[in-house]
Write an enzyme that holds these catalytic residues in place. Structure first.
Site: not given
Lengths: 223, 223
Positions: A98, A122
């Site tokens: 990430i 998302c």
């Protein structure tokens, strides 16, 4: 309370989430839709059937966390919504790190009152969105257990340990909300005054500016 | 964005959910805490460790859905919170019928803007709270699938079919939100202007009344 006290005074409020009288079509929010905080929503990727619902939220911004081109670009353009895209890979296998810098940039957008009302999404509203909301909660000093309780509620059986570890390690000490309360009130008025003609909105704008001129300075100093 | 643009202008906003600068204690919301809509929160039964968080929400009302005497009566009295108790049995075995009239009375309280900010809770924030929020979504014409998606998110593995059947059968056609937008703005100003002295609040009150006198009539007519 007798049923006769059910009035229609609040129709401007009710309009926000889809009151429309008898026979109006069903309201279909995106899966995993929720309110994070005042002016901040989260969800999975909105499809065509969700757009009438999103329109009623009078969004000013969308924070989109996938690298793929945005599919709702027409909706965004028509409704003058600012699109902030932060392309983060969502695949778990093989695990992709990430990117902390990207999450930090996205969080700055989420912390800016002038972007509200704002939707974070998302694909499924579980992982990337869950991480960003988790970091937002860290800014507000939520206990880690509370943050992960919320993460799990949206991720369900798909919860990922690496997301939780990222949120735990995230240093939010230099991040904070920015913006002015009167700017927020301005969009709040718009959100609740649904169904205005353009002319009426212009008149409302000028009233807001009057309010800001008359009271903004004092309030900002005393709050 | 450079990190230098992280300003402190928004401290009045940040205060709402617990920004308190470096070293301030952790914020602990009740389990299953969430925002239902503008001015409406939901959660499990708050315990002593959750009360500092609830204080920051500047609640005006609590809708408590259990028959047992309320444990946080001191907190409620100290913070001048209106307690609306609707005693609904929560046991599943033997199954107790959900009292429609009581849910309808509770929903009227939830639909009244003058009670905001408002917290709905039962014991675990799953079943009784989930049913009431489900009925609230029916008022706003959410599709049943969306309502049950949200119910499941909070109930998790403890989801109950009879709760969902109740929400499906609930007739919300005569229920709607009531109240005036300016009343809502008034508490919204208070919620975000945390840390005021009493004198400053009085001054804010008078400014709000000025705003209402100057603009309330026009806005209510045009919204």
């Amino acid at each position: 309370m007798p049923s006769s006290d059910v009035s229609s005074d609040g129709s401007e409020l009710a309009a926000l989430l889809g009151d429309g009288g008898k026979g109006s079509p069903k309201v279909i929010p995106p899966p995993n839709f929720g309110m994070v905080d005042w002016g901040i929503y989260r969800s999975s990727y909105p499809t065509a059937e969700n757009l009438p619902f999103l329109k009623k939220l009078r969004l000013r911004s969308i924070v989109y966390l996938c690298p793929e081109p945005y599919l709702n670009h027409e909706f965004v353009a028509e409704n003058k919504i600012k699109l902030f895209q932060f392309g983060i890979e969502g695949k778990c296998e093989p695990a992709v790190e990430i990117p902390e810098g990207v999450i930090r940039d996205a969080l700055r957008v989420v912390l800016d009152v002038e972007n509200y009302p704002l939707l974070i999404h998302c694909n499924r509203g579980k992982h990337r969105t869950g991480v960003l909301v988790g970091c937002y909660r860290k800014v507000h000093k939520w206990s880690l257990a509370s943050i992960l309780d919320e993460y799990d509620r949206y991720a369900g059986a798909k919860a990922r340990l690496r997301d939780k570890q990222f949120v735990e390690a995230f240093d939010a000490s230099r991040m904070q909300r920015k913006g002015q309360i009167w700017k927020a009130i301005s969009w709040w008025l718009r959100a609740f005054c649904d169904g205005q003609t353009l002319q009426e909105l212009k008149s409302l704008d000028s009233r807001e500016r009057e309010i800001e001129r008359a009271h903004g300075h004092n309030c900002r100093n005393s709050c």
